[in-house]
Scaffold this motif. Structure first.
Motif, PDB file in Angstrom:
ATOM      1  N   GLY A 120     -33.056 -24.397 -26.468  1.00  0.00           N
ATOM      2  CA  GLY A 120     -31.610 -24.474 -26.631  1.00  0.00           C
ATOM      3  C   GLY A 120     -30.888 -23.399 -25.840  1.00  0.00           C
ATOM      4  O   GLY A 120     -29.830 -23.647 -25.255  1.00  0.00           O
ATOM      5  N   CYS A 121     -31.455 -22.197 -25.815  1.00  0.00           N
ATOM      6  CA  CYS A 121     -30.847 -21.109 -25.024  1.00  0.00           C
ATOM      7  C   CYS A 121     -30.890 -21.421 -23.534  1.00  0.00           C
ATOM      8  O   CYS A 121     -29.912 -21.177 -22.812  1.00  0.00           O
ATOM      9  N   ILE A 122     -32.004 -21.970 -23.074  1.00  0.00           N
ATOM     10  CA  ILE A 122     -32.120 -22.341 -21.665  1.00  0.00           C
ATOM     11  C   ILE A 122     -31.130 -23.450 -21.324  1.00  0.00           C
ATOM     12  O   ILE A 122     -30.467 -23.406 -20.285  1.00  0.00           O
ATOM     13  N   LEU A 123     -30.999 -24.426 -22.204  1.00  0.00           N
ATOM     14  CA  LEU A 123     -30.036 -25.503 -21.985  1.00  0.00           C
ATOM     15  C   LEU A 123     -28.605 -24.978 -21.958  1.00  0.00           C
ATOM     16  O   LEU A 123     -27.794 -25.407 -21.128  1.00  0.00           O
ATOM     17  N   ALA A 124     -28.297 -24.051 -22.843  1.00  0.00           N
ATOM     18  CA  ALA A 124     -26.949 -23.485 -22.875  1.00  0.00           C
ATOM     19  C   ALA A 124     -26.658 -22.719 -21.589  1.00  0.00           C
ATOM     20  O   ALA A 124     -25.557 -22.809 -21.036  1.00  0.00           O
ATOM     21  N   ALA A 125     -27.637 -21.968 -21.100  1.00  0.00           N
ATOM     22  CA  ALA A 125     -27.451 -21.229 -19.850  1.00  0.00           C
ATOM     23  C   ALA A 125     -27.270 -22.184 -18.669  1.00  0.00           C
ATOM     24  O   ALA A 125     -26.427 -21.961 -17.796  1.00  0.00           O
TER      25      ALA A 125
END
Length: 79
Positions: free
Chosen positions: A8-13
């Motif tokens: 999720g963090c990678i997708l948000a970035a």
């Protein structure tokens, strides 16, 4: 769950970076996807049922089934 949070963090970035690059309103698409994932988490976790239905579901499902259902809801929520 740690993998889902990291994903999720990678997708948000990636979405944040895409907001600068793409010429159209990427925030609308991201908002729609976020709303769909939150609704999926609510449906899978069983939060959208009444108290009597939730009590019946709690007593009729196995511990493994409950753990799997809550894990899936957490994955949707973290993503």
């Amino acid at each position: 769950m740690k993998k889902a949070f990291a994903f999720g963090c990678i997708l948000a970035a990636a979405a944040y970076a895409a907001g600068f690059v793409l010429p159209f309103g990427f925030d609308i698409i991201l908002g729609a996807v976020t709303a769909v994932l939150i609704v999926a988490a609510v449906i899978v976790s069983g939060l959208a049922v009444s108290g009597a239905e939730q009590r019946a579901n709690y007593h009729s499902e196995t511990e493994e089934g409950r753990r799997a259902r809550l894990k899936m809801a957490a994955v949707f929520f973290c993503a």
